[in-house]
Write a protein that holds these residues in place. Structure first.
Motif, PDB file in Angstrom:
ATOM      1  N   ALA A  10       0.828  -1.206   0.000  1.00  0.00           N
ATOM      2  CA  ALA A  10       0.000   0.000   0.000  1.00  0.00           C
ATOM      3  C   ALA A  10       0.863   1.257   0.000  1.00  0.00           C
ATOM      4  O   ALA A  10       1.987   1.272   0.504  1.00  0.00           O
ATOM      5  N   THR A  11       0.325   2.317  -0.572  1.00  0.00           N
ATOM      6  CA  THR A  11       1.029   3.594  -0.645  1.00  0.00           C
ATOM      7  C   THR A  11       1.190   4.171   0.762  1.00  0.00           C
ATOM      8  O   THR A  11       0.210   4.324   1.485  1.00  0.00           O
ATOM      9  N   PRO A  12       2.421   4.489   1.178  1.00  0.00           N
ATOM     10  CA  PRO A  12       2.634   5.025   2.528  1.00  0.00           C
ATOM     11  C   PRO A  12       2.154   6.471   2.644  1.00  0.00           C
ATOM     12  O   PRO A  12       2.114   7.209   1.663  1.00  0.00           O
ATOM     13  N   ASP A  45       0.033   4.547  -6.406  1.00  0.00           N
ATOM     14  CA  ASP A  45      -0.363   3.152  -6.582  1.00  0.00           C
ATOM     15  C   ASP A  45       0.139   2.608  -7.910  1.00  0.00           C
ATOM     16  O   ASP A  45       0.333   1.410  -8.067  1.00  0.00           O
ATOM     17  N   ASN A  46       0.312   3.496  -8.881  1.00  0.00           N
ATOM     18  CA  ASN A  46       0.742   3.115 -10.214  1.00  0.00           C
ATOM     19  C   ASN A  46       1.255   4.361 -10.923  1.00  0.00           C
ATOM     20  O   ASN A  46       1.126   5.468 -10.402  1.00  0.00           O
ATOM     21  N   LEU A  47       1.807   4.199 -12.087  1.00  0.00           N
ATOM     22  CA  LEU A  47       2.221   5.324 -12.915  1.00  0.00           C
ATOM     23  C   LEU A  47       1.144   5.573 -13.969  1.00  0.00           C
ATOM     24  O   LEU A  47       0.375   4.662 -14.287  1.00  0.00           O
ATOM     25  N   PRO A  48       1.084   6.790 -14.511  1.00  0.00           N
ATOM     26  CA  PRO A  48       0.080   7.041 -15.554  1.00  0.00           C
ATOM     27  C   PRO A  48       0.411   6.245 -16.813  1.00  0.00           C
ATOM     28  O   PRO A  48       1.484   6.389 -17.381  1.00  0.00           O
ATOM     29  N   LYS A  49      -0.512   5.376 -17.185  1.00  0.00           N
ATOM     30  CA  LYS A  49      -0.299   4.510 -18.349  1.00  0.00           C
ATOM     31  C   LYS A  49      -1.469   4.618 -19.313  1.00  0.00           C
ATOM     32  O   LYS A  49      -2.591   4.921 -18.913  1.00  0.00           O
ATOM     33  N   THR A  50      -1.170   4.328 -20.573  1.00  0.00           N
ATOM     34  CA  THR A  50      -2.227   4.251 -21.574  1.00  0.00           C
ATOM     35  C   THR A  50      -2.937   2.914 -21.393  1.00  0.00           C
ATOM     36  O   THR A  50      -2.492   2.047 -20.646  1.00  0.00           O
ATOM     37  N   ARG A  51      -4.015   2.740 -22.098  1.00  0.00           N
ATOM     38  CA  ARG A  51      -4.749   1.480 -22.007  1.00  0.00           C
ATOM     39  C   ARG A  51      -3.921   0.302 -22.516  1.00  0.00           C
ATOM     40  O   ARG A  51      -4.150  -0.835 -22.139  1.00  0.00           O
ATOM     41  N   SER A  52      -2.942   0.583 -23.366  1.00  0.00           N
ATOM     42  CA  SER A  52      -2.082  -0.486 -23.872  1.00  0.00           C
ATOM     43  C   SER A  52      -0.903  -0.762 -22.931  1.00  0.00           C
ATOM     44  O   SER A  52      -0.121  -1.666 -23.173  1.00  0.00           O
ATOM     45  N   GLY A  53      -0.755   0.012 -21.860  1.00  0.00           N
ATOM     46  CA  GLY A  53       0.260  -0.249 -20.847  1.00  0.00           C
ATOM     47  C   GLY A  53       1.522   0.582 -20.932  1.00  0.00           C
ATOM     48  O   GLY A  53       2.446   0.383 -20.152  1.00  0.00           O
ATOM     49  N   LYS A  54       1.589   1.528 -21.851  1.00  0.00           N
ATOM     50  CA  LYS A  54       2.787   2.366 -21.970  1.00  0.00           C
ATOM     51  C   LYS A  54       2.730   3.502 -20.949  1.00  0.00           C
ATOM     52  O   LYS A  54       1.693   4.136 -20.768  1.00  0.00           O
ATOM     53  N   ASN A  78      -6.053   5.353 -15.869  1.00  0.00           N
ATOM     54  CA  ASN A  78      -6.608   5.740 -14.579  1.00  0.00           C
ATOM     55  C   ASN A  78      -6.287   7.212 -14.314  1.00  0.00           C
ATOM     56  O   ASN A  78      -5.229   7.522 -13.774  1.00  0.00           O
ATOM     57  N   PRO A  79      -7.193   8.132 -14.653  1.00  0.00           N
ATOM     58  CA  PRO A  79      -6.904   9.566 -14.475  1.00  0.00           C
ATOM     59  C   PRO A  79      -6.689   9.984 -13.019  1.00  0.00           C
ATOM     60  O   PRO A  79      -6.005  10.962 -12.749  1.00  0.00           O
ATOM     61  N   ALA A  80      -7.194   9.223 -12.056  1.00  0.00           N
ATOM     62  CA  ALA A  80      -7.047   9.581 -10.647  1.00  0.00           C
ATOM     63  C   ALA A  80      -5.602   9.463 -10.170  1.00  0.00           C
ATOM     64  O   ALA A  80      -5.239  10.053  -9.149  1.00  0.00           O
ATOM     65  N   ILE A  81      -4.783   8.741 -10.892  1.00  0.00           N
ATOM     66  CA  ILE A  81      -3.390   8.553 -10.489  1.00  0.00           C
ATOM     67  C   ILE A  81      -2.617   9.875 -10.512  1.00  0.00           C
ATOM     68  O   ILE A  81      -1.688  10.066  -9.740  1.00  0.00           O
ATOM     69  N   LEU A  82      -3.009  10.802 -11.358  1.00  0.00           N
ATOM     70  CA  LEU A  82      -2.316  12.097 -11.430  1.00  0.00           C
ATOM     71  C   LEU A  82      -2.470  12.875 -10.125  1.00  0.00           C
ATOM     72  O   LEU A  82      -1.546  13.571  -9.706  1.00  0.00           O
ATOM     73  N   ASP A  83      -3.619  12.749  -9.468  1.00  0.00           N
ATOM     74  CA  ASP A  83      -3.817  13.435  -8.195  1.00  0.00           C
ATOM     75  C   ASP A  83      -2.881  12.883  -7.131  1.00  0.00           C
ATOM     76  O   ASP A  83      -2.351  13.638  -6.301  1.00  0.00           O
ATOM     77  N   GLN A  84      -2.670  11.576  -7.134  1.00  0.00           N
ATOM     78  CA  GLN A  84      -1.750  10.964  -6.162  1.00  0.00           C
ATOM     79  C   GLN A  84      -0.319  11.445  -6.369  1.00  0.00           C
ATOM     80  O   GLN A  84       0.387  11.711  -5.405  1.00  0.00           O
ATOM     81  N   LEU A  85       0.083  11.541  -7.610  1.00  0.00           N
ATOM     82  CA  LEU A  85       1.482  11.864  -7.904  1.00  0.00           C
ATOM     83  C   LEU A  85       1.813  13.339  -7.747  1.00  0.00           C
ATOM     84  O   LEU A  85       2.989  13.707  -7.800  1.00  0.00           O
ATOM     85  N   THR A  86       0.830  14.190  -7.553  1.00  0.00           N
ATOM     86  CA  THR A  86       1.119  15.609  -7.383  1.00  0.00           C
ATOM     87  C   THR A  86       1.508  15.958  -5.947  1.00  0.00           C
ATOM     88  O   THR A  86       1.917  17.079  -5.683  1.00  0.00           O
TER      89      THR A  86
END
Length: 89
Positions: A10-12, A45-54, A78-86
């Protein structure tokens, strides 16, 4: 320099995130050199990826600079990942 980190667990948050960030900085300083030590470490939780995984590196650059994401994110898995990474530690 900004490091985007995805852990196998889990993300700390809070003090735990600060402690893990310090461990990472110390390890990087020892293994690679003090010049490679990142100023910011951001957990997600993850990095911003395209649907193909890039991984969408252009979005990571924008987030690292602290700018608002104005680019096309329609192909983002997953557009919500950008909020986590900011949020830096």
């Amino acid at each position: 320099m900004v490091a985007f980190v995805v852990l196998k667990r889990a993300t700390p948050e809070g003090e735990e995130a600060v402690a893990i960030a310090k461990q990472l900085r110390d390890w990087i300083s020892k293994e690679i050199g003090p010049i490679a030590k990142p100023k910011e470490i951001r957990f997600g939780d993850n990095l911003p990826k395209t649907r193909s995984g890039k991984i969408m590196r252009r979005l990571l650059r924008v987030v690292a600079k602290g700018e608002q994401v104005t680019q096309d994110v329609s192909t983002l898995e997953n557009p919500a990942i950008l909020d986590q990474l900011t949020k830096p530690v």
